[in-house]
Design a protein around this motif. Structure first.
Motif, PDB file in Angstrom:
ATOM      1  N   UNK A 158       0.819  -1.208   0.000  1.00  0.00           N
ATOM      2  CA  UNK A 158       0.000   0.000   0.000  1.00  0.00           C
ATOM      3  C   UNK A 158       0.852   1.256   0.000  1.00  0.00           C
ATOM      4  N   UNK A 159       2.038   1.195   0.575  1.00  0.00           N
ATOM      5  CA  UNK A 159       2.877   2.395   0.618  1.00  0.00           C
ATOM      6  C   UNK A 159       3.691   2.590  -0.654  1.00  0.00           C
ATOM      7  N   UNK A 198      -1.613   4.732  -6.767  1.00  0.00           N
ATOM      8  CA  UNK A 198      -2.977   4.603  -7.257  1.00  0.00           C
ATOM      9  C   UNK A 198      -3.889   3.742  -6.389  1.00  0.00           C
ATOM     10  N   UNK A 199      -3.387   3.177  -5.304  1.00  0.00           N
ATOM     11  CA  UNK A 199      -4.256   2.384  -4.429  1.00  0.00           C
ATOM     12  C   UNK A 199      -4.987   3.312  -3.477  1.00  0.00           C
ATOM     13  N   UNK A 200      -6.217   2.946  -3.160  1.00  0.00           N
ATOM     14  CA  UNK A 200      -7.070   3.759  -2.302  1.00  0.00           C
ATOM     15  C   UNK A 200      -6.494   3.803  -0.888  1.00  0.00           C
ATOM     16  N   UNK A 201      -6.116   4.991  -0.435  1.00  0.00           N
ATOM     17  CA  UNK A 201      -5.503   5.168   0.876  1.00  0.00           C
ATOM     18  C   UNK A 201      -6.485   4.838   2.004  1.00  0.00           C
ATOM     19  N   UNK A 223      -5.453  -2.085   7.215  1.00  0.00           N
ATOM     20  CA  UNK A 223      -4.396  -2.180   8.225  1.00  0.00           C
ATOM     21  C   UNK A 223      -4.978  -2.104   9.643  1.00  0.00           C
ATOM     22  N   UNK A 224      -6.054  -1.333   9.800  1.00  0.00           N
ATOM     23  CA  UNK A 224      -6.705  -1.254  11.112  1.00  0.00           C
ATOM     24  C   UNK A 224      -7.296  -2.618  11.480  1.00  0.00           C
TER      25      UNK A 224
END
Length: 187
Positions: free
Chosen positions: A112-113, A117-120, A127-128
């Motif tokens: 993800x980092x 273009x991935x939805x934050x 991750x939560x």
């Protein structure tokens, strides 16, 4: 040149006359060697149990060995595994699972980092959730160390879902913690 009346032996005749008896003699010698070793082991075991053995034939040696192995197998099946060894094995398995889970969460976080273009928002939510699961696993470990009972995480998860009236939406979770302080990251 062969003398009259003598002929050369073929390979088959040589095998039948010379090689086969030699091989048979070696095979029997090997069997007798191991039967003697087995006899020594059985006599020592019988002496330790208080039984005196005078003379054993080959069949007696094999019979006593088979009986001894059967009783050992029955004793092993009759006595359950000690709870401490089962508990330590399940603890090791749980630790391995936790380490693998943490590594997988780290990989997800890394993706993800680094991938553009991935939805934050989705990444934060994911991750939560991973963090909550890891926290639940740690709580299970702490309570299982106190109670010394094996833990089944799927049972706990199903019990938790039975108490919930309705599912929590991602927006409600984000509203619970707008600053993102409760987001778990493996680094």
């Amino acid at each position: 040149m062969a003398v009259q009346g003598q002929r050369f032996m073929t390979k088959t005749q040589h095998y039948r006359k010379v090689t086969k008896p030699l091989l048979e003699r070696k095979r029997r010698a090997r069997m007798n060697l191991y039967l003697d070793e087995l006899k020594d082991l059985i006599v020592d075991t019988m002496d330790a149990q208080g039984d005196q053995v005078s003379k054993l034939e080959k069949a007696d040696i094999l019979e006593l060995t088979v009986n001894y192995l059967k009783t050992q197998q029955q004793q092993r099946l009759a006595s359950p595994a000690s709870p401490s060894s089962a508990s330590s094995t399940s603890q090791v398995n749980l630790d391995k699972f936790r380490a693998g889970y943490t590594q997988a969460a780290y990989e997800v976080s890394h993706i993800f980092s680094t991938v553009p273009g991935l939805d934050l928002k989705f990444g934060t939510h994911l991750m939560k959730q991973l963090g909550h699961q890891l926290k639940d696993m740690k709580e299970e470990r702490d309570t299982s160390e106190l109670s010394e009972e094996p833990v089944n995480l799927s049972d706990r998860k199903s019990e938790a879902h039975q108490h919930d009236e309705r599912p929590i939406t991602p927006q409600e979770e984000d509203n619970d913690n707008p600053n993102g302080e409760d987001v778990w990251r493996p680094w």
